[in-house]
Enzyme design. Sequence first.
Site, PDB file in Angstrom:
ATOM      1  N   ASP A  82     -30.957  29.407   1.336  1.00 48.98           N
ATOM      2  CA  ASP A  82     -29.727  28.995   2.015  1.00 48.98           C
ATOM      3  C   ASP A  82     -28.933  30.187   2.548  1.00 48.98           C
ATOM      4  OD1 ASP A  82     -29.146  29.847  -0.574  1.00 48.98           O
ATOM      5  OD2 ASP A  82     -28.522  27.877  -1.266  1.00 48.98           O
ATOM      6  N   ASN A 151     -22.604  21.485 -10.564  1.00 50.45           N
ATOM      7  CA  ASN A 151     -22.640  20.065 -10.173  1.00 50.45           C
ATOM      8  C   ASN A 151     -24.063  19.557  -9.971  1.00 50.45           C
ATOM      9  OD1 ASN A 151     -23.422  21.249  -7.807  1.00 50.45           O
ATOM     10  ND2 ASN A 151     -21.696  20.522  -6.568  1.00 50.45           N
ATOM     11  N   HIS A 153     -26.388  21.014  -8.065  1.00 47.05           N
ATOM     12  CA  HIS A 153     -27.025  21.307  -6.775  1.00 47.05           C
ATOM     13  C   HIS A 153     -28.196  22.269  -6.942  1.00 47.05           C
ATOM     14  CE1 HIS A 153     -24.023  24.804  -5.690  1.00 47.05           C
ATOM     15  NE2 HIS A 153     -25.080  25.285  -6.258  1.00 47.05           N
ATOM     16  N   GLU A 158     -25.944  19.295  -2.207  1.00 49.15           N
ATOM     17  CA  GLU A 158     -24.830  18.883  -3.050  1.00 49.15           C
ATOM     18  C   GLU A 158     -25.005  17.419  -3.486  1.00 49.15           C
ATOM     19  OE1 GLU A 158     -23.175  21.315  -3.997  1.00 49.15           O
ATOM     20  OE2 GLU A 158     -21.722  22.094  -2.586  1.00 49.15           O
TER      21      GLU A 158
HETATM   22  C1  F6R Z   1     -28.211  30.178  -4.170  1.00 50.84           C
HETATM   23  C2  F6R Z   1     -28.381  28.781  -4.462  1.00 50.84           C
HETATM   24  C3  F6R Z   1     -27.511  28.066  -5.406  1.00 50.84           C
HETATM   25  C4  F6R Z   1     -27.379  28.780  -6.760  1.00 50.84           C
HETATM   26  C5  F6R Z   1     -26.472  27.998  -7.687  1.00 50.84           C
HETATM   27  C6  F6R Z   1     -26.263  28.711  -9.007  1.00 50.84           C
HETATM   28  O1  F6R Z   1     -29.143  30.624  -3.216  1.00 50.84           O
HETATM   29  O2  F6R Z   1     -29.231  28.206  -3.883  1.00 50.84           O
HETATM   30  O3  F6R Z   1     -28.022  26.777  -5.615  1.00 50.84           O
HETATM   31  O4  F6R Z   1     -28.641  28.917  -7.337  1.00 50.84           O
HETATM   32  O5  F6R Z   1     -25.233  27.788  -7.080  1.00 50.84           O
HETATM   33  O6  F6R Z   1     -25.533  29.873  -8.753  1.00 50.84           O
HETATM   34  P1  F6R Z   1     -25.294  30.937  -9.908  1.00 50.84           P
HETATM   35  O7  F6R Z   1     -26.622  31.531 -10.222  1.00 50.84           O
HETATM   36  O8  F6R Z   1     -24.363  31.939  -9.283  1.00 50.84           O
HETATM   37  O9  F6R Z   1     -24.691  30.198 -11.062  1.00 50.84           O
END
Ligand code: F6R
Length: 262
Positions: A82, A151, A153, A158
Amino acid sequence: MSICYCVFADKCLVRMRIIQAINYDDLSKKAANIMAAQVLLNPCGVLGLATGSSPIGLYKELINWCKRGELDFSGVKTINLDEYVGLAPQNDQSYRYFMKTNLFDHININQKNCYVPDGLATDGVAEGKRYDAIISDMGGVDMQLLGIGLNGHIAFNEPCEWFEKGTYRVALTQSTINANARFFATIDDVPKEAYTMGAKSIMQAKKILMIISGESKAQILYDAFFGKVTPMVPASILQFHSDVTVVADEAALSIVKAKGLC
Ligand code: F6R
């Protein structure tokens, strides 16, 4: 001493492998070993990569392996999950910048073979098609690294009423904006939209490697892997994937362990 064992979550629709780590450092080493093995077995393969706090330790381990001459990334291609809409690659909050500074600049990879969605693309549909074509031209992803949002994701899929398929432009939820505000000067600086691979693109990876650390992720780990499969918990779709390895630390596994599931 680190403890590592596998359990199969037989209450889920399909089996998955959960590797237990003591803490974040241990998790990073274990996950890096799995990814390093993937590179050794398939030195010209495609790695799907993630950003955020979770993979930083894993990337440091890979950098160390590479610097010691024990891991060769020269033939590897990468595709990131992403990117924030509106951020140029040079912006120090962009995911392209994150990948350069946390991994690509420190390993012997050809950065022409490292793909991240174009945050400056204005036509969301065209950018989605372009990115999906890259994945398909590469022959798909051999191993996809994932973190998980509070959440549920995965990438920036989302909670929603349906699962999106290919790469698309998505409005971030307030929960994600709040969670990611820690990386920005103020919460108002957090972009409100992103380009993200869809659930189908992620599910088409041959292997999934998910890393989960910390008590704040304990409930969502339980919901994603031991709850119902629903787009309201996007990571739950991984219960339908046939080759998922979750590396989680004790804090993240606390609820699952308290329920005797692991
Ligand atoms: C990032 C991504 C997100 C993160 C998720 C967890 O490329 O795809 O889905 O993996 O938000 O983020 P952290 O590791 O910062 O808790």
